[in-house]
Design a protein around this motif. Structure first.
Motif, short mmCIF file in Angstrom:
data_model
loop_
_atom_site.label_atom_id
_atom_site.label_comp_id
_atom_site.label_asym_id
_atom_site.label_seq_id
_atom_site.Cartn_x
_atom_site.Cartn_y
_atom_site.Cartn_z
N ARG A 19 0.86 -1.18 0.00
CA ARG A 19 0.00 0.00 0.00
C ARG A 19 0.90 1.23 0.00
O ARG A 19 1.86 1.33 0.77
N LEU A 20 0.59 2.21 -0.84
CA LEU A 20 1.47 3.37 -0.98
C LEU A 20 1.09 4.51 -0.04
O LEU A 20 1.93 5.37 0.25
N ARG A 102 12.19 1.08 -7.18
CA ARG A 102 12.23 -0.21 -6.50
C ARG A 102 12.94 -0.11 -5.15
O ARG A 102 12.67 -0.89 -4.24
N ARG A 103 13.84 0.84 -4.98
CA ARG A 103 14.53 0.98 -3.69
C ARG A 103 13.53 1.31 -2.59
O ARG A 103 13.76 1.00 -1.42
N ASP A 104 12.41 1.95 -2.93
CA ASP A 104 11.38 2.29 -1.95
C ASP A 104 10.31 1.21 -1.85
O ASP A 104 9.65 1.09 -0.81
N ILE A 105 10.12 0.46 -2.94
CA ILE A 105 9.05 -0.53 -3.01
C ILE A 105 9.64 -1.82 -3.55
O ILE A 105 9.61 -2.09 -4.76
N PRO A 106 10.24 -2.65 -2.69
CA PRO A 106 10.92 -3.86 -3.14
C PRO A 106 10.05 -4.80 -3.95
O PRO A 106 10.55 -5.56 -4.78
N GLU A 173 3.55 0.40 2.86
CA GLU A 173 3.24 -0.59 3.90
C GLU A 173 2.88 -1.90 3.21
O GLU A 173 2.00 -1.94 2.34
N GLU A 174 3.56 -2.98 3.59
CA GLU A 174 3.26 -4.28 3.00
C GLU A 174 2.19 -5.00 3.81
O GLU A 174 2.25 -5.05 5.04
N VAL A 175 1.21 -5.56 3.09
CA VAL A 175 0.14 -6.32 3.74
C VAL A 175 -0.15 -7.57 2.90
O VAL A 175 0.19 -7.64 1.72
#
Length: 319
Positions: A19-20, A102-106, A173-175
């Motif tokens: 989630r961004l 991608r560095r912010d969102i693996p 945030e990863e969910v």
């Protein structure tokens, strides 16, 4: 509430999404963002839409939209200036909607040749009798650009105020997510159990009862990866037009980060702990609709890419 505790059969379907959580701010050209300045080389032509557009007669000036938002007002609609070509004449510069590193969102998928930055654009005008939209996806290497374009071109007027994104910083945030339960997305017996559980929740808790589709499976708002929602269209099969490979969801863009049907996904800091259900959501426009964008008639824009060959054309689905 643990989804897999309720339905253990969902464990093999678990998938992560990021989630961004966009919020109005001042992102820079080297940040992941929605609506901020693009990392765009000064010597590279800005993307243009060359397809025929619907002719426009009035609209909103981008600078006036920005000023009105600061003042908490609504901008004034203006007639199209005679000295400027309307949407029906000539190519139109795309509007930059978002860029993600991608560095912010693996979890962000790799682009062609290992590129690590993806940029999303939309034509400011509509096309054809059904007012269709055109999108553009650009992949690049984050380290390549040194001298950046200071001011990208833009049309003199936008047909709707919500064509202009509000600059937003991101809070990834990863969910865990699970498939939309309809059609053949899950075994029929499991979908029947989910439907029965939903009915029981409504009978016990009323209109604010939790449901699988909106509270347990897929979060609202901007997100990367995971499963697509199919609230408006029902499940669709999205295959690559070049090689026929089933495509993967790259990202989802949505106008609202939360609404009455998905209030359980609202961050804790945006809730009133003394209230329950959708009445507990607080924060106003900057929380519920931070980007100010809309997609279709308040639908989700799903961007699909080919996992076999990232260079194949993406597909865009409003659902």
């Amino acid at each position: 509430m643990s989804v897999e505790a309720l339905f253990p059969e969902l464990a093999p379907y678990r998938a992560r999404t990021t989630r961004l959580h966009p919020r109005p701010g001042r992102p820079g050209a080297r940040d992941s963002h929605v609506g901020g300045p693009m990392l765009w080389p000064a010597d590279e032509p800005w993307p243009l839409c060359h397809e025929p557009h619907r002719r426009e007669t009035e609209g909103y000036a981008p600078d006036e939209i920005r000023s009105a938002r600061v003042a908490g007002e609504w901008p004034q609609s203006r007639a199209w200036p005679r000295a400027q070509p309307s949407g029906g004449h000539g190519p139109a510069p795309f509007v930059g909607l978002a860029q993600l590193f991608r560095r912010d969102i693996p979890a962000l998928a790799c682009g062609p040749d290992g590129t690590d930055l993806v940029q999303l654009f939309r034509c400011p005008f509509t096309h054809g009798p059904h007012l269709e939209r055109r999108y553009h996806l650009r992949w690049r290497r984050a380290v390549q650009a040194e001298h950046l374009l200071a001011t990208p071109p833009e049309v003199p007027l936008l047909r709707w105020e919500h064509e202009l994104p509000e600059p937003c910083v991101l809070h990834p945030e990863e969910v865990d997510t699970y498939p939309w339960a309809e059609g053949d997305t899950l075994p029929a017996s499991l979908i029947a159990r989910i439907d029965a559980w939903d009915d029981a929740q409504v009978a016990e808790h009323g209109p604010d009862a939790p449901s699988y589709q909106y509270d347990l499976s897929i979060p609202p708002g901007w997100r990367v990866g995971g499963y697509p929602s199919w609230a408006s269209t029902g499940p669709m099969t999205i295959d690559c037009t070049s090689c026929g490979t089933p495509m993967a969801l790259l990202l989802t863009a949505e106008g609202y980060e939360m609404d009455g049907g998905s209030h359980s996904w609202a961050p804790l800091e945006d809730r009133n702990p003394l209230l329950r259900g959708k009445a507990s959501i607080r924060g106003g426009v900057s929380v519920a609709q931070p980007t100010r964008l809309r997609f279709g008639r308040d639908r989700d824009l799903h961007v699909f890419v080919c996992p076999a060959e990232p260079g194949h054309a993406p597909r865009w689905v409003l659902a």
